[in-house]
Design an enzyme around this catalytic site. Structure first.
Site, short mmCIF file in Angstrom:
data_model
loop_
_atom_site.label_atom_id
_atom_site.label_comp_id
_atom_site.label_asym_id
_atom_site.label_seq_id
_atom_site.Cartn_x
_atom_site.Cartn_y
_atom_site.Cartn_z
N LYS A 113 4.05 31.70 -30.25
CA LYS A 113 4.72 31.13 -29.08
C LYS A 113 4.00 29.88 -28.56
O LYS A 113 4.59 29.07 -27.87
CB LYS A 113 4.87 32.19 -28.01
CG LYS A 113 5.83 33.27 -28.50
CD LYS A 113 6.18 34.30 -27.46
CE LYS A 113 7.28 35.21 -27.95
NZ LYS A 113 6.78 36.33 -28.79
C1 PLP Z 1 7.57 37.16 -29.47
C2 PLP Z 1 7.01 37.71 -30.70
C3 PLP Z 1 7.83 38.13 -31.75
C4 PLP Z 1 9.33 38.10 -31.67
O1 PLP Z 1 9.82 36.78 -31.61
P1 PLP Z 1 11.33 36.50 -31.12
O2 PLP Z 1 11.45 35.03 -31.16
O3 PLP Z 1 11.40 37.05 -29.73
O4 PLP Z 1 12.23 37.21 -32.03
C5 PLP Z 1 7.22 38.59 -32.91
N1 PLP Z 1 5.89 38.67 -33.02
C6 PLP Z 1 5.07 38.28 -32.03
C7 PLP Z 1 3.60 38.41 -32.21
C8 PLP Z 1 5.59 37.78 -30.84
O5 PLP Z 1 4.78 37.39 -29.87
#
Ligand code: PLP
Length: 466
Positions: A113
């Site tokens: 993210k």
């Molecule tokens: C947020 C997250 C996901 C899922 O991602 P999305 O875009 O919400 O599908 C998977 N793995 C980790 C470590 C995350 O932080």
């Protein structure tokens, strides 16, 4: 470039307005009016030029007239600079014949993210300065979005950040990334409820037009178009680097369907991408929809070993349903009105065929996740985070598709030390750039899951940093 609401009930907006408002006033999500394509030159060079250059090219095609080419490059160079522990930003590691791991966890909060959030912070600054405005940002988090938002926005002027985290449902490392920033413009609220309760609060705050305008509210959840766009960059870079004339296939650990959607966006941009495997944990509404043709909201999310994917309603699924139904806004509104009313809708046959032409889906329970984490360690020596382990179980195997196969490693294993230790008997250590995390002081505020309580807290804590 103009942006349309998936539900067609509100006017189209500019790129900047799509970023600032996040959710469309009619409850829909913003999508670009049409898909731009990257030039052959950008695609050819993507494997060789700095990450920031390809990111700037992608930002430019989606921003259109809102951003000059120079400004786009300035923003991406700032977002993808020395705060990353690896100069490739999202390096690829070969782990077997045709088998690759795409490491998305070298940013400040150790999860993918960061890739989007670092760019979004710069975009906010740029827009707010131009408009001489301030912004209140609310963020519901299942664990990693909050930390990435805090790391990105803690030094951003003109922004107050309120993170809503589900109390006791995030790992200690995840929590500390949110609570121990020391930044006066950052507020970590411990919500009495699960992620869906936190996300429902954010949606309710945004839907409250009077409050939303009073404090100029904006969400940074993956419903924000800029995040989807920013994540498409590493798909483009990786696919171009590994293609060698064939299509490249991806497996994506999925919760809110943001990252899985970004893969489709990269495909639309012209990257040589084949199939995309949607790997979910026991919260497998999407995998079920692929099987049955009906998308159903679970009553509540199930708590699993991969908490960032413990999500009952995948918000961004609406965007791919929009694509899958031929962008029929009236139909989308009807489906999502029904979803709101009875908690499910049937995907039309053509939409199912469309989804299956791009994606596969696979649900993985905790027992298989434990197995996968151990299996990957045994076979490759790599210590995965539990989300990536879900992907390891679901991923495409040799012979299942031609061309390189890439698993997205969405977080660093050190973010989930308890889980990793329980499975492998060893504690992964934090990388040097965040080794002081446990020495820093935490500040968090207990908060009931009611919109009144959250509104009152926000009203009382605006502009403290100014
Ligand atoms: C947020 C997250 C996901 C899922 O991602 P999305 O875009 O919400 O599908 C998977 N793995 C980790 C470590 C995350 O932080």
């Amino acid at each position: 470039m103009r942006y349309l609401s998936t539900r067609g009930g509100s006017p189209s907006v500019s790129f900047f307005d799509a970023i600032l408002t996040g959710l469309a006033p009619d409850g829909g999500l913003y999508m670009p009016q049409s898909w731009p394509r990257l030039s052959e030159q950008v695609l050819r060079n993507a494997a060789f030029v700095p990450y920031a250059e390809t990111a700037a090219a992608i930002l430019s095609v989606f921003a259109g007239d809102d951003l000059s080419a120079d400004d786009a490059l300035g923003l991406t160079e700032e977002a993808y600079g020395s705060q990353w522990a690896n100069p490739a930003i999202t390096p690829v590691q070969q782990i077997g014949p045709g088998d690759y791991l795409l490491e998305l966890f070298h940013g400040p909060s150790l999860a993918f993210k960061d890739v989007a959030m670092q760019l979004l912070a710069g975009l906010y600054s740029h827009i707010l300065e131009r408009r001489d405005a301030r912004l209140t940002i609310v963020c519901a988090t299942s664990g990693d979005t909050g930390g990435a938002a805090v790391e990105a926005l803690k030094q951003t002027d003109r922004v107050d950040l309120f993170v809503l985290m589900p109390k006791g449902r995030v790992s200690e490392v995840q929590r500390r990334f949110m609570t121990a920033s020391g930044a006066p413009n950052v507020h970590a609220l411990d919500i009495e409820g699960d992620f869906d309760a936190a996300q429902a609060l954010v949606k309710a705050l945004l839907a409250d037009q009077a409050f939303s305008q009073e404090v100029t509210l904006s969400p940074v959840n993956s419903i924000n178009w800029a995040r989807i766009m920013a994540q498409s960059v590493y798909y483009v870079v990786t696919a171009c680097a590994l293609s060698a004339g064939s299509l490249v296939h991806f497996t994506v650990p999925t919760g809110n369907f943001g990252d899985a959607l970004s893969g489709y966006v990269a495909k639309m941009l012209g990257a040589p991408i084949g199939r995309i495997m949607i790997a979910t944990n026991a919260n497998d509404g999407i995998a079920q929809a692929f099987e049955t043709g009906t998308y159903t909201k679970s009553a509540a999310s199930i708590t699993t070993l991969s908490p960032a994917m413990d999500i009952a309603v995948a918000s961004n699924f609406e965007r791919i349903v929009f694509e899958a139904t031929g962008r029929e806004q009236g139909l989308l509104k009807q489906l999502y009105d029904q979803f709101g009313a009875i908690g499910s809708f049937d995907l039309p046959n053509e939409a199912q065929a469309f989804l299956r032409s791009h994606y596969d889906a696979f649900g993985v329970d905790d027992q298989e996740t434990r197995w996968a984490l151990a299996d990957c360690f045994e076979q490759t020596g790599e210590v995965l985070c539990p989300h990536t382990a879900v992907g390891w179980r679901a991923r495409y195997g040799q012979g299942e598709c031609e061309g390189a196969r890439v698993l997205l490693a969405t977080a660093h294993s050190a973010k989930f030390p308890e889980t990793v230790e329980a499975i492998l008997g060893q504690v992964p250590s934090l990388p040097p750039h965040c080794a002081d995390l446990f020495a820093r002081q935490e500040v968090r505020i207990d908060m009931p899951a009611t919109i009144e309580a959250v509104k009152a807290y926000i009203r009382g804590h605006l502009g403290v940093a100014a």
